[in-house]
Enzyme design. Sequence first.
Site, PDB file in Angstrom:
ATOM      1  N   ILE A 108      38.145  47.192  34.007  1.00 37.84           N
ATOM      2  CA  ILE A 108      36.983  46.616  33.317  1.00 37.84           C
ATOM      3  C   ILE A 108      36.688  45.198  33.812  1.00 37.84           C
ATOM      4  O   ILE A 108      35.519  44.790  33.865  1.00 37.84           O
ATOM      5  CB  ILE A 108      37.164  46.655  31.774  1.00 37.84           C
ATOM      6  CG1 ILE A 108      35.814  46.479  31.091  1.00 37.84           C
ATOM      7  CG2 ILE A 108      38.162  45.628  31.275  1.00 37.84           C
ATOM      8  CD1 ILE A 108      34.798  47.538  31.413  1.00 37.84           C
ATOM      9  N   SER A 145      46.948  37.778  36.838  1.00 37.55           N
ATOM     10  CA  SER A 145      47.231  39.203  36.835  1.00 37.55           C
ATOM     11  C   SER A 145      48.523  39.394  37.607  1.00 37.55           C
ATOM     12  O   SER A 145      48.765  38.683  38.589  1.00 37.55           O
ATOM     13  CB  SER A 145      46.074  39.949  37.527  1.00 37.55           C
ATOM     14  OG  SER A 145      45.863  41.201  36.953  1.00 37.55           O
ATOM     15  N   ARG A 146      49.348  40.342  37.153  1.00 34.42           N
ATOM     16  CA  ARG A 146      50.665  40.491  37.789  1.00 34.42           C
ATOM     17  C   ARG A 146      50.556  41.040  39.205  1.00 34.42           C
ATOM     18  O   ARG A 146      51.321  40.683  40.089  1.00 34.42           O
ATOM     19  CB  ARG A 146      51.541  41.422  36.948  1.00 34.42           C
ATOM     20  CG  ARG A 146      51.834  40.910  35.552  1.00 34.42           C
ATOM     21  CD  ARG A 146      52.333  42.025  34.671  1.00 34.42           C
ATOM     22  NE  ARG A 146      51.445  43.192  34.756  1.00 34.42           N
ATOM     23  CZ  ARG A 146      51.665  44.359  34.188  1.00 34.42           C
ATOM     24  NH1 ARG A 146      52.771  44.539  33.483  1.00 34.42           N
ATOM     25  NH2 ARG A 146      50.815  45.347  34.319  1.00 34.42           N
ATOM     26  N   LYS A 165      37.555  44.735  23.800  1.00 34.13           N
ATOM     27  CA  LYS A 165      37.828  45.645  22.694  1.00 34.13           C
ATOM     28  C   LYS A 165      38.992  46.565  23.063  1.00 34.13           C
ATOM     29  O   LYS A 165      39.155  46.849  24.247  1.00 34.13           O
ATOM     30  CB  LYS A 165      36.608  46.480  22.309  1.00 34.13           C
ATOM     31  CG  LYS A 165      35.911  47.214  23.443  1.00 34.13           C
ATOM     32  CD  LYS A 165      36.510  48.372  24.163  1.00 34.13           C
ATOM     33  CE  LYS A 165      37.160  49.506  23.471  1.00 34.13           C
ATOM     34  NZ  LYS A 165      37.483  50.604  24.469  1.00 34.13           N
TER      35      LYS A 165
END
Length: 312
Positions: free
Chosen positions: A15, A37-38, A91
């Site tokens: 997303i 981000s990993r 969400k």
Amino acid sequence: MKPIYKLGVVGIGKIARDQHLPAIAAQPGFELVACASRNASVEGVRNYQDIDALLAAEPSLDAISLCAPPQVRYAQALAALEAGKHVMLEKPPGASVSEVEALHDIARSRGCTLFASWHSRAASAVEPARAWLASKDAGAIRAVEVRWKEDVRRWHPGQQWIWEPGGLGVFDPGINALSIVTRILPHEIALRAATLTTPSDTSTPIAAELDCIATNGAPVRAVFDWRHGPVEEWAIDVDTDAGRLSIREGGKRLSIAGKDIALGPEREYPALYERFHELIETKQTDVDVRPLRLVADAFLTGRLVETEAFGR
Ligand code: NAP
């Protein structure tokens, strides 16, 4: 001129790449400065392994947008709020209602914006539907039916978190329908009964049926099913004294009493970032937990049915 807020994005996956990064690039009120981000990175900005490294290295950031799965939302949001950042949540806003309420409390006490975003509420059919149902033209609402039926293997290939506790299972898309219903109806709705159908090898349901009642007495029924395809459906029908209001394709199409309504262009994520900007500028929070609460109530009261293994 509008202020420009320095933004960090956390959790660079589907997303974030499909929607957040393009929407941010098109929004002059935000400057994407860094990501965390990993296993992924974004070209043209500074990248970090996790949110703690990001917050430590980028003290001038104003805001953070969280795009990782819901199970890690609370810890990430807490870290960002404790660092004094404004926070936008994908969400669902958390893996539990109490997490989200706690975050809201922390945000208010620190004077930070917390925006629990519901992208489906920004679909083009939603505001015209809400306005019509609120008007005298619609008369009383008699019944609501939701059908959200899709093929999980098409939309979530290889995603394990959806099947783990806190991953919501079929409620991951189903909560989008609930976010629309709770926005467009002029009444609150209460969950009365639910059935959750869960494969023997997953922790979350692959299908669910919810029976709710609106405060005017109208039944509100929702069926979510991830075992569909190639024919899929994202539909909401609201029967009123003046005929049926139908939302189709998750909010891209609207008809009222048999007439198609002309809608504006689709701009869900650009609208979310506009809203986030406005909330920061006006020092507000926007946290509506009602869609998540209905899901939590379904887990709380639902009848559990086991079905064949999914084979994930
Ligand atoms: P995703 O691609 O599976 O996950 C997003 C990224 O989060 C991953 O690439 C991963 O990046 C990071 N992540 C995953 N597990 C993590 C963990 N345990 N700890 C820290 N980081 C982790 O999922 P997605 O489809 O983008 O969905 C993310 C959220 O957006 C969900 O809440 C979903 O409901 C919502 N959403 C998704 C869609 C959609 O169409 N996919 C649409 C609307 C909303 P690293 O491995 O690099 O850390």
